[in-house]
Write an enzyme that holds these catalytic residues in place. Structure first.
Site, PDB file in Angstrom:
ATOM      1  N   TYR A 140      -5.013   8.962  -4.389  1.00 62.55           N
ATOM      2  CA  TYR A 140      -4.774   7.616  -4.926  1.00 62.55           C
ATOM      3  C   TYR A 140      -3.638   7.640  -5.957  1.00 62.55           C
ATOM      4  O   TYR A 140      -2.701   6.834  -5.887  1.00 62.55           O
ATOM      5  CB  TYR A 140      -6.069   7.124  -5.565  1.00 62.55           C
ATOM      6  CG  TYR A 140      -6.007   5.762  -6.220  1.00 62.55           C
ATOM      7  CD1 TYR A 140      -5.797   4.605  -5.471  1.00 62.55           C
ATOM      8  CD2 TYR A 140      -6.209   5.634  -7.600  1.00 62.55           C
ATOM      9  CE1 TYR A 140      -5.788   3.351  -6.075  1.00 62.55           C
ATOM     10  CE2 TYR A 140      -6.205   4.393  -8.206  1.00 62.55           C
ATOM     11  CZ  TYR A 140      -5.995   3.252  -7.443  1.00 62.55           C
ATOM     12  OH  TYR A 140      -5.981   2.022  -8.047  1.00 62.55           O
ATOM     13  N   LYS A 144       0.094   5.952  -5.977  1.00 68.40           N
ATOM     14  CA  LYS A 144       0.478   4.991  -7.024  1.00 68.40           C
ATOM     15  C   LYS A 144       1.832   5.375  -7.646  1.00 68.40           C
ATOM     16  O   LYS A 144       2.683   4.520  -7.862  1.00 68.40           O
ATOM     17  CB  LYS A 144      -0.627   4.882  -8.082  1.00 68.40           C
ATOM     18  CG  LYS A 144      -1.857   4.122  -7.596  1.00 68.40           C
ATOM     19  CD  LYS A 144      -1.500   2.686  -7.256  1.00 68.40           C
ATOM     20  CE  LYS A 144      -2.633   1.922  -6.611  1.00 68.40           C
ATOM     21  NZ  LYS A 144      -2.248   0.583  -6.128  1.00 68.40           N
TER      22      LYS A 144
HETATM   23  N1  LIG Z   1     -10.153  -2.671  -9.832  1.00 65.31           N
HETATM   24  C1  LIG Z   1      -9.604  -1.828 -10.692  1.00 65.31           C
HETATM   25  O1  LIG Z   1     -10.261  -1.405 -11.661  1.00 65.31           O
HETATM   26  C2  LIG Z   1      -8.157  -1.407 -10.511  1.00 65.31           C
HETATM   27  C3  LIG Z   1      -7.589  -0.569 -11.483  1.00 65.31           C
HETATM   28  C4  LIG Z   1      -6.277  -0.148 -11.314  1.00 65.31           C
HETATM   29  C5  LIG Z   1      -5.516  -0.610 -10.248  1.00 65.31           C
HETATM   30  N2  LIG Z   1      -6.100  -1.436  -9.315  1.00 65.31           N
HETATM   31  C6  LIG Z   1      -5.266  -1.866  -8.188  1.00 65.31           C
HETATM   32  O2  LIG Z   1      -5.398  -3.264  -7.981  1.00 65.31           O
HETATM   33  C7  LIG Z   1      -5.248  -3.556  -6.583  1.00 65.31           C
HETATM   34  C8  LIG Z   1      -6.465  -4.315  -6.099  1.00 65.31           C
HETATM   35  O3  LIG Z   1      -7.609  -3.498  -6.288  1.00 65.31           O
HETATM   36  P1  LIG Z   1      -9.106  -4.048  -6.156  1.00 65.31           P
HETATM   37  O4  LIG Z   1      -9.864  -3.543  -7.311  1.00 65.31           O
HETATM   38  O5  LIG Z   1      -9.122  -5.491  -5.859  1.00 65.31           O
HETATM   39  O6  LIG Z   1      -9.585  -3.184  -4.888  1.00 65.31           O
HETATM   40  P2  LIG Z   1     -10.714  -3.555  -3.812  1.00 65.31           P
HETATM   41  O7  LIG Z   1     -11.076  -2.282  -3.137  1.00 65.31           O
HETATM   42  O8  LIG Z   1     -11.782  -4.375  -4.445  1.00 65.31           O
HETATM   43  O9  LIG Z   1      -9.894  -4.495  -2.823  1.00 65.31           O
HETATM   44  C9  LIG Z   1      -8.901  -3.985  -1.974  1.00 65.31           C
HETATM   45  C10 LIG Z   1      -8.902  -4.833  -0.724  1.00 65.31           C
HETATM   46  O10 LIG Z   1      -7.976  -4.257   0.200  1.00 65.31           O
HETATM   47  C11 LIG Z   1      -8.510  -4.465   1.493  1.00 65.31           C
HETATM   48  N3  LIG Z   1      -7.928  -3.512   2.445  1.00 65.31           N
HETATM   49  C12 LIG Z   1      -8.227  -2.214   2.652  1.00 65.31           C
HETATM   50  N4  LIG Z   1      -7.507  -1.725   3.667  1.00 65.31           N
HETATM   51  C13 LIG Z   1      -6.720  -2.736   4.117  1.00 65.31           C
HETATM   52  C14 LIG Z   1      -5.756  -2.852   5.154  1.00 65.31           C
HETATM   53  N5  LIG Z   1      -5.450  -1.802   5.958  1.00 65.31           N
HETATM   54  N6  LIG Z   1      -5.136  -4.049   5.319  1.00 65.31           N
HETATM   55  C15 LIG Z   1      -5.436  -5.103   4.525  1.00 65.31           C
HETATM   56  N7  LIG Z   1      -6.368  -5.062   3.544  1.00 65.31           N
HETATM   57  C16 LIG Z   1      -6.984  -3.876   3.341  1.00 65.31           C
HETATM   58  C17 LIG Z   1     -10.019  -4.263   1.347  1.00 65.31           C
HETATM   59  O11 LIG Z   1     -10.716  -4.903   2.398  1.00 65.31           O
HETATM   60  C18 LIG Z   1     -10.271  -4.898  -0.022  1.00 65.31           C
HETATM   61  O12 LIG Z   1     -10.709  -6.234   0.086  1.00 65.31           O
HETATM   62  C19 LIG Z   1      -5.063  -2.190  -5.885  1.00 65.31           C
HETATM   63  O13 LIG Z   1      -3.689  -1.925  -5.738  1.00 65.31           O
HETATM   64  C20 LIG Z   1      -5.649  -1.218  -6.882  1.00 65.31           C
HETATM   65  O14 LIG Z   1      -5.109   0.062  -6.731  1.00 65.31           O
HETATM   66  C21 LIG Z   1      -7.403  -1.849  -9.435  1.00 65.31           C
END
Ligand SMILES: NC(=O)c1ccc[n+]([C@@H]2O[C@H](COP(=O)([O-])OP(=O)(O)OC[C@H]3O[C@@H](n4cnc5c(N)ncnc54)[C@H](O)[C@@H]3O)[C@@H](O)[C@H]2O)c1
Length: 313
Positions: A140, A144
């Protein structure tokens, strides 16, 4: 008029981002997409199934919506990524590349979240500067860092208006988190309200940066709206609101639920990931360049999380 496509819109961030973007730009201006249907928390408005690893489908959706901006949120998060690193690479790198390519061709802006996972064990942990060593040891984290560089490349080489932040752990009550290392900071609230106790998979003193989702959503939209000449950095800004340990979270919860108890059953995989991340990131560049300022601290976030979950029953 803005026309926006959101990928990964059924996720923890996406479900609330879509809602906020629709309030700001209008329901029909924001096309929500994901590989799966949004759950009950999905807002009413246009939705398309989209797999971001399919370049033709990404291009067709962005062109079909006449989008001028993509909020690219589809990703495989840290703990899930360690279970299937190959899929994490395919989704995180493939998806971003396809989005940047169509953005280059269509002149779209792109918002992509990076993460505190873009740092690693050799990064100065406290405070972690904006520009510093980035040698993460999770798939991951690798995706990133590479994503930050690729986004900057598309900006420098092709003039794509690519911007991003490094989110810390995000705490929210609308949609459950999707398999990250900071998921404990959400689950602790659900279990506190439902059962009065929580078993944590990280050790009591593990300190990480966190942020309440309303701040993350507002800040991300503010970054996308700021005038480009104010930005020195682009991909990606350190962004934080508070530093939290399981013990400090438990103490904040006890202000509202005095009998709350926490115990520990440490998961070595997620503990090792957390130990490789910063204890406190310095978000001075975000504050200076686009006026980032969180509204919620640990006490006000805890009060709101508990009130929201109790009201839900
Ligand atoms: N939630 C956190 O604490 C956090 C922290 C740092 C960074 N982020 C970043 O924020 C962004 C959103 O994260 P999140 O927490 O909503 O994650 P999440 O896992 O809740 O949501 C990600 C979504 O991507 C979808 N997905 C997976 N594979 C896919 C594909 N091949 N095509 C289309 N959709 C697909 C999943 O169905 C899911 O709904 C990401 O880039 C993540 O790295 C999140």
């Amino acid at each position: 008029m803005k026309r926006i496509v959101v990928t990964g819109a059924a996720g923890q961030v996406g479900s609330e981002m879509v809602e906020a973007l629709r309030q700001r730009y209008g329901v029909d201006a924001v096309l929500s997409t994901d590989i799966r249907e949004p759950g009950d928390s999905g807002s009413l408005g246009p939705f398309r199934t989209l797999d971001v690893t399919d370049p033709g489908a990404v291009a067709e959706v962005v062109r079909g919506h006449s989008a001028d901006c993509v909020y690219h949120l589809a990703a495989i998060l840290s703990a899930r990524g360690e279970k299937d690193p190959q899929q994490a690479w395919a989704v995180n790198m493939g998806g971003l590349y396809h989005v940047l390519e169509v953005a280059r061709q269509e002149g779209c802006a792109v918002f992509t979240p990076s993460s505190i996972a873009a740092f690693g064990p050799t990064t100065p942990p406290d405070p972690t500067p904006q520009d510093t060593i980035q040698r993460p040891n999770t798939m991951y984290g690798v995706t990133k860092v590479a994503g930050e560089l690729l986004s900057d490349y598309y900006h420098q080489r092709y003039g794509v208006d690519a911007r991003g932040v490094r989110y810390p752990g995000l705490i929210s009550y609308v949609t459950p988190p999707g398999g990250g290392t900071t998921d404990f900071a959400v689950q602790i609230f659900y279990d506190a309200v439902a059962h009065g106790r929580y078993t944590c998979f990280l050790g009591p003193e593990t300190q990480l940066d966190m942020m309440y989702m309303p701040d993350a959503i507002r800040g991300s939209i503010e970054l996308m709206e700021v005038s480009p000449e104010r930005l020195v950095h682009r991909n990606a800004f350190n962004m934080t609101a508070m530093q939290v340990t399981p013990e400090s979270l438990a103490a904040a919860i006890r202000e509202h639920i005095p009998d709350f108890t926490i115990d520990y059953d440490v998961d070595p995989v997620r503990q090792a990931i957390a130990d490789s991340w910063p204890r406190r990131i310095d978000d001075g560049a975000a504050r200076d360049e686009w006026g980032w300022k969180p509204e919620y601290d640990l006490a006000s976030m805890t009060a709101d999380m508990i009130a929201q979950l109790q009201a839900r029953g």
